[in-house]
Design a protein around this motif. Structure first.
Motif, PDB file in Angstrom:
ATOM      1  N   HIS A   1      55.255  38.546  50.112  1.00  0.00           N
ATOM      2  CA  HIS A   1      55.719  37.347  49.405  1.00  0.00           C
ATOM      3  C   HIS A   1      57.228  37.222  49.618  1.00  0.00           C
ATOM      4  CE1 HIS A   1      56.876  34.939  45.863  1.00  0.00           C
ATOM      5  NE2 HIS A   1      55.619  34.500  45.831  1.00  0.00           N
ATOM      6  N   PRO A   2      57.780  35.996  49.677  1.00  0.00           N
ATOM      7  CA  PRO A   2      59.232  35.821  49.858  1.00  0.00           C
ATOM      8  C   PRO A   2      60.072  36.627  48.874  1.00  0.00           C
ATOM      9  CG  PRO A   2      58.132  33.722  50.095  1.00  0.00           C
ATOM     10  CD  PRO A   2      57.080  34.703  49.666  1.00  0.00           C
ATOM     11  N   GLN A   3      59.617  36.721  47.620  1.00  0.00           N
ATOM     12  CA  GLN A   3      60.363  37.509  46.640  1.00  0.00           C
ATOM     13  C   GLN A   3      60.402  38.978  47.044  1.00  0.00           C
ATOM     14  OE1 GLN A   3      59.442  36.984  42.416  1.00  0.00           O
ATOM     15  NE2 GLN A   3      59.658  39.177  42.087  1.00  0.00           N
TER      16      GLN A   3
ATOM     17  N   CYS B   1      59.469  44.189  39.493  1.00  0.00           N
ATOM     18  CA  CYS B   1      58.036  43.929  39.569  1.00  0.00           C
ATOM     19  C   CYS B   1      57.527  44.194  40.990  1.00  0.00           C
ATOM     20  CB  CYS B   1      57.743  42.483  39.185  1.00  0.00           C
ATOM     21  SG  CYS B   1      58.198  42.037  37.498  1.00  0.00           S
ATOM     22  N   LYS B   2      56.233  44.350  41.115  1.00  0.00           N
ATOM     23  CA  LYS B   2      55.619  44.547  42.428  1.00  0.00           C
ATOM     24  C   LYS B   2      54.602  43.452  42.666  1.00  0.00           C
ATOM     25  CE  LYS B   2      52.819  47.745  45.171  1.00  0.00           C
ATOM     26  NZ  LYS B   2      52.067  49.027  45.186  1.00  0.00           N
ATOM     27  N   ILE B   3      54.697  42.802  43.823  1.00  0.00           N
ATOM     28  CA  ILE B   3      53.743  41.760  44.189  1.00  0.00           C
ATOM     29  C   ILE B   3      52.695  42.372  45.107  1.00  0.00           C
ATOM     30  CG2 ILE B   3      53.437  39.536  45.343  1.00  0.00           C
ATOM     31  CD1 ILE B   3      56.292  38.839  44.493  1.00  0.00           C
ATOM     32  N   THR B   4      51.456  42.375  44.654  1.00  0.00           N
ATOM     33  CA  THR B   4      50.356  43.002  45.384  1.00  0.00           C
ATOM     34  C   THR B   4      49.494  41.937  46.046  1.00  0.00           C
ATOM     35  OG1 THR B   4      50.313  44.852  43.828  1.00  0.00           O
ATOM     36  CG2 THR B   4      48.344  44.510  45.179  1.00  0.00           C
ATOM     37  N   ARG B   5      49.355  42.045  47.354  1.00  0.00           N
ATOM     38  CA  ARG B   5      48.554  41.054  48.098  1.00  0.00           C
ATOM     39  C   ARG B   5      47.071  41.338  47.924  1.00  0.00           C
ATOM     40  NH1 ARG B   5      46.425  40.803  53.332  1.00  0.00           N
ATOM     41  NH2 ARG B   5      47.401  42.785  53.884  1.00  0.00           N
TER      42      ARG B   5
ATOM     43  N   ILE C   1      44.936  43.833  39.905  1.00  0.00           N
ATOM     44  CA  ILE C   1      46.137  44.661  39.886  1.00  0.00           C
ATOM     45  C   ILE C   1      45.774  46.037  39.343  1.00  0.00           C
ATOM     46  CG2 ILE C   1      47.718  42.719  39.669  1.00  0.00           C
ATOM     47  CD1 ILE C   1      47.889  43.323  36.667  1.00  0.00           C
ATOM     48  N   SER C   2      46.597  47.030  39.664  1.00  0.00           N
ATOM     49  CA  SER C   2      46.335  48.394  39.201  1.00  0.00           C
ATOM     50  C   SER C   2      47.321  48.829  38.122  1.00  0.00           C
ATOM     51  CB  SER C   2      46.406  49.372  40.375  1.00  0.00           C
ATOM     52  OG  SER C   2      47.679  49.306  41.011  1.00  0.00           O
ATOM     53  N   ALA C   3      48.339  48.000  37.843  1.00  0.00           N
ATOM     54  CA  ALA C   3      49.342  48.316  36.831  1.00  0.00           C
ATOM     55  C   ALA C   3      49.890  47.022  36.256  1.00  0.00           C
ATOM     56  CB  ALA C   3      50.464  49.155  37.440  1.00  0.00           C
ATOM     57  N   PRO C   4      50.349  47.023  35.017  1.00  0.00           N
ATOM     58  CA  PRO C   4      50.856  45.789  34.384  1.00  0.00           C
ATOM     59  C   PRO C   4      52.137  45.260  35.026  1.00  0.00           C
ATOM     60  CG  PRO C   4      51.227  47.697  32.965  1.00  0.00           C
ATOM     61  CD  PRO C   4      50.334  48.148  34.067  1.00  0.00           C
ATOM     62  N   GLU C   5      52.823  46.099  35.825  1.00  0.00           N
ATOM     63  CA  GLU C   5      54.061  45.660  36.478  1.00  0.00           C
ATOM     64  C   GLU C   5      53.795  44.913  37.785  1.00  0.00           C
ATOM     65  OE1 GLU C   5      53.431  48.918  35.820  1.00  0.00           O
ATOM     66  OE2 GLU C   5      54.452  49.004  33.871  1.00  0.00           O
ATOM     67  N   GLU C   6      52.550  44.573  38.059  1.00  0.00           N
ATOM     68  CA  GLU C   6      52.179  43.900  39.302  1.00  0.00           C
ATOM     69  C   GLU C   6      51.800  42.444  39.057  1.00  0.00           C
ATOM     70  OE1 GLU C   6      49.184  45.988  41.484  1.00  0.00           O
ATOM     71  OE2 GLU C   6      50.050  47.959  41.047  1.00  0.00           O
ATOM     72  N   CYS C   7      52.047  41.617  40.089  1.00  0.00           N
ATOM     73  CA  CYS C   7      51.527  40.249  40.145  1.00  0.00           C
ATOM     74  C   CYS C   7      50.589  40.175  41.345  1.00  0.00           C
ATOM     75  CB  CYS C   7      52.652  39.230  40.304  1.00  0.00           C
ATOM     76  SG  CYS C   7      53.717  39.037  38.859  1.00  0.00           S
TER      77      CYS C   7
END
Length: 220
Positions: free
Chosen positions: A33-35, A154-158, A166-172
């Motif tokens: 992702h761009p971010q 945060c972590k962006i997971t494709r 997602i595997s953790a609340p810190e993911e989008c």
């Protein structure tokens, strides 16, 4: 004679497939992702290229010269990086080894992300996010100025295939590729992944700067 021609064809086909596989392996990039590209980069700038030349950057272990392409640039704005302007961008000499090709007429502006080198220099590959500036959405421009940096924790997971989670609340969860069948879909073009007050992360979209607590977000 027919057998010889057939054997030759098979040999050439195997060599071609081996070469294609070698090139793909040499420049294998994960979609981001761009971010995430912003957060992963040392340097993020808006710039245009004014000159190009091939240069030699030392020798490899066999004594062969290491050739690179040097793009002289005019930096328009730095979104992330050192205090000093970037004056030159280096890349590999061909796309087979992840080299990047940029227009050098000084008219086309780019968003360029990459790794810092010496003072005033950076290195880029095909795995870095490099886009013509006129193709960037208004939301992405706002992200470059503030939001992306705010969301780097945060972590962006494709999502490669449905169903996914997602595997953790810190993911989008980034679903553009599986839902819209394109890398730059709605989430890439119009959303940022931001941390909320409870420590979790969520997609955010809005015209005004996000509230500090980010308790309310708009889902994609």
């Amino acid at each position: 004679m027919t057998c010889t021609i057939s054997s030759l064809f098979v040999t050439l086909t195997v060599l071609l497939l081996w070469r294609v596989s070698e090139i793909a392996e040499a420049c294998g990039c994960s979609l981001v992702h761009p971010q995430q590209a912003f957060c992963n980069a040392d340097v993020v700038i808006r710039a245009k290229v004014v000159a190009v030349q091939e240069v030699v950057s030392g020798n490899d272990i066999y004594g062969n010269p290491i050739k690179r392409i040097q793009y002289d640039i005019k930096q328009i704005k730095m979104f992330k990086g050192p205090d000093q302007d970037i004056e030159a961008i280096f890349t590999a000499p061909s796309s087979a080894v992840c080299g990047v090709t940029l227009e050098t007429n000084g008219k086309k502006e780019y968003l360029i992300t990459g790794k810092a080198e010496a003072v005033g220099k950076m290195h880029v590959t095909l795995c870095d996010l490099i886009m013509p500036w006129d193709t960037i959405s208004s939301t992405q421009k706002r992200g470059l100025n503030q939001r992306y940096q705010m969301g780097c924790e945060c972590k962006i997971t494709r999502c490669p295939v449905l169903p996914c989670s997602i595997s953790a609340p810190e993911e989008c969860l980034w679903t553009d590729l599986v839902i819209e069948k394109q890398v730059f879909g709605r989430q890439a073009n119009h959303y940022s992944c931001m941390k909320r007050a409870d420590g979790s992360c969520s997609w955010y979209r809005g015209l005004a700067p996000p509230k500090k607590e980010l308790m309310e977000t708009e889902d994609p």
